[in-house]
Design an enzyme around this catalytic site. Structure first.
Site, short mmCIF file in Angstrom:
data_model
loop_
_atom_site.label_atom_id
_atom_site.label_comp_id
_atom_site.label_asym_id
_atom_site.label_seq_id
_atom_site.Cartn_x
_atom_site.Cartn_y
_atom_site.Cartn_z
N ASP A 80 -10.31 49.83 33.89
CA ASP A 80 -8.86 49.89 34.00
C ASP A 80 -8.18 49.33 32.75
O ASP A 80 -7.20 49.89 32.26
CB ASP A 80 -8.38 49.15 35.25
N HIS A 87 -11.75 57.13 31.60
CA HIS A 87 -11.59 56.28 32.78
C HIS A 87 -12.35 56.86 33.97
O HIS A 87 -13.04 56.13 34.70
CB HIS A 87 -10.10 56.12 33.10
N ASP A 88 -12.23 58.17 34.19
CA ASP A 88 -12.97 58.82 35.28
C ASP A 88 -14.47 58.60 35.12
O ASP A 88 -15.17 58.27 36.09
CB ASP A 88 -12.68 60.32 35.33
N GLY A 109 -9.06 63.96 40.50
CA GLY A 109 -9.95 65.01 40.00
C GLY A 109 -9.88 65.18 38.50
O GLY A 109 -9.42 64.30 37.78
#
Length: 137
Positions: free
Chosen positions: A111, A65-66, A49
């Protein structure tokens, strides 16, 4: 006794391959005294989250990244959390393989970028396990 140990291990659910790849990338880029697990539940975005504004440069790595995973999820049949990919760790950098724009390549690049960002960002102990209800609104 070996059989019992192996049977017990068979009941442990495996991590998705890309999570294992991401953990390996993180271990390759972060300081030796840290473990990849120290980067979970860090700030407002590192871990499951996320909400609010990133609290520092490292948390911003997780925020980016999210969002990268969110963009990858828009590729047809792409699930960033389970997508496998090919990469190489070499000379203090990470090389992703595969055709540009494919799910595997995009997820690998997400990543890779995050892992390199982790390696370049200061880890602030006080930002681990913060009260997200208070600091991440």
């Amino acid at each position: 006794a070996v059989c019992v140990s192996l049977l017990g291990a068979a009941n442990i659910p495996p991590h998705p391959l890309n999570l294992i790849n991401f953990m390996e990338m993180i271990r390759y880029t972060i300081p030796c005294e840290k473990t990849w697990g120290e980067y979970t539940n860090y700030g407002c975005y590192c871990g499951a989250g996320g909400s609010g504004r990133p609290i520092d440069a490292l948390d911003r790595c997780c925020y980016v990244h999210d969002n990268c995973y969110g963009d990858a999820a828009n590729i047809r049949d792409c699930n960033p959390k389970t997508q496998s990919y090919s990469y190489k760790l070499t000379k203090r950098t990470i090389i992703c393989y595969g055709a540009a724009g494919t799910c595997a390549r995009v997820v690998c690049d997400c990543d890779r970028t995050a892992a390199l960002c982790f390696g370049d960002s200061e880890y602030i102990e006080g930002h681990k396990n913060i009260d997200t209800a208070r600091f991440c609104q």
